[in-house]
Design a protein around this motif. Structure first.
Motif: not given
Ligand code: AMP
Ligand code: ZN
Ligand code: FE
Ligand code: FE
Length: 299
Positions: A11-13, A18-21, A25-26, A49-50
């Motif tokens: 899950h992303s933001r 809590s992470d951006s996509p 990925i990072a 974005e991912a």
């Protein structure tokens, strides 16, 4: 080829991570994950974005969702149980899927606002504060309320907030609309996706079926889901009980189901770490050969 680390649930933001996509990925790359599915609740909004972030990493992105659903037992007074279905490689342009996700997100927003109103009787919290902490376009969820309560010192972490103020059987909880499980399975399958029942055996928290029932009964119940499109079970997930996992393995082998393992990473909102559970190449291949909605992305 040495076997890859395949993690099919995160899950992303764009939902309650809590992470951006790109951050996700990072993180996946740092954790040695080769194939990662982004499966935000009821939205594909983070996939573009991912996709941008996967370029040049050598990693593969599996676009997906975690669709909210519910099961209502055919008994008088039955309380609906919330269940989650991963839809891997769905077609993001499928009209029925797009409409259903929008409907769920609308109801989730209304529901979260109502929960905040109830909580505001006993806690210093407002809808503006909760909304202010959500990324634009994010699917609203209880972890967004938890963030505000934690920031104000009411709770040390998300688990503590969910154990009391946010619990599903608690004073402040409001349910939200979600399609019945059979319908959710059909929607994902009609959108060309591969439907995997997420964390099916978490014990008290949720689950479509009671895994302490006799195996033959469970197999019969699961075969109805298979008829509606169920392709697999997420067995290796930290929240499935050990007893539940053993039962699920029997069900999967009896019905020829795909078995996945995944982290259900939510950034710093939950302890789940990317790559902590993985899916085998064999089962990943079975997912790829079944999907018709979208292809994995590696650029
Ligand atoms: P909601 O979608 O609003 O019903 O909230 C449930 C979501 O909160 C799930 O997707 C969970 O991943 C997340 N969550 C985070 N911490 C917890 C917890 N301790 N118990 C239950 N759900 C949690
Ligand atoms: Zn979540
Ligand atoms: Fe879930
Ligand atoms: Fe999840």
């Amino acid at each position: 080829m040495p076997s890859r680390r395949i993690d099919l649930h995160s899950h992303s933001r764009y939902s309650d991570g809590s992470d951006s996509p790109a951050e996700l990925i990072a993180e996946a790359s740092a954790a040695g994950v080769d194939v990662v599915a982004l499966t935000d609740h009821d939205t594909l909004a983070g996939i573009d974005e991912a996709t941008g972030a996967i370029r040049g990493t050598g990693m593969t992105l599996v676009p997906g969702i975690e669709l909210s659903a519910q099961v209502i037992d055919p008994l008088p007074g039955a309380v609906p149980r919330s269940v989650h279905v991963l839809g891997l490689l769905v077609d993001g342009h499928d009209a029925e899927l797009v409409a259903e996700m929008a409907r769920i997100r609308d109801h989730r927003a209304d529901r979260l606002r109502l929960m905040v109103e109830k909580l505001a009787v006993d806690f210093d919290i407002s809808w503006d504060e909760v909304r202010g902490g959500m990324a634009a376009g994010a699917t609203p969820g209880r972890p967004h309320i938890a963030q505000v309560l934690i920031a104000k010192g009411y709770f040390p972490d998300t688990d503590a907030a969910f154990a009391t103020a946010l619990r599903a059987d608690g004073l402040y909880h409001v349910p939200h609309y979600a399609p019945r499980l059979l319908r959710a399975l059909e929607i994902i399958t009609n959108a060309g996706g591969v439907a995997i029942l997420a964390h099916p055996a978490t014990g008290a928290r949720s689950g479509a079926l009671d895994h302490s029932a006799p195996l033959l009964e469970l197999i019969a119940a699961y075969s109805l889901y298979v008829d509606a499109g169920l392709a697999g079970l997420e067995i290796d997930h930290r929240e499935n009980t050990e007893d539940g996992k053993a039962v699920l393995r029997s069900v999967a082998s009896e019905l020829g189901l795909i078995v996945t393992g995944s982290s259900d990473y939510h950034g710093d909102r939950k302890g789940n770490r990317l790559g902590e559970n993985t899916t085998s190449e064999e089962h990943y291949e079975a997912i790829l050969s079944r999907a018709t909605g979208a292809a994995p992305i590696s650029l």
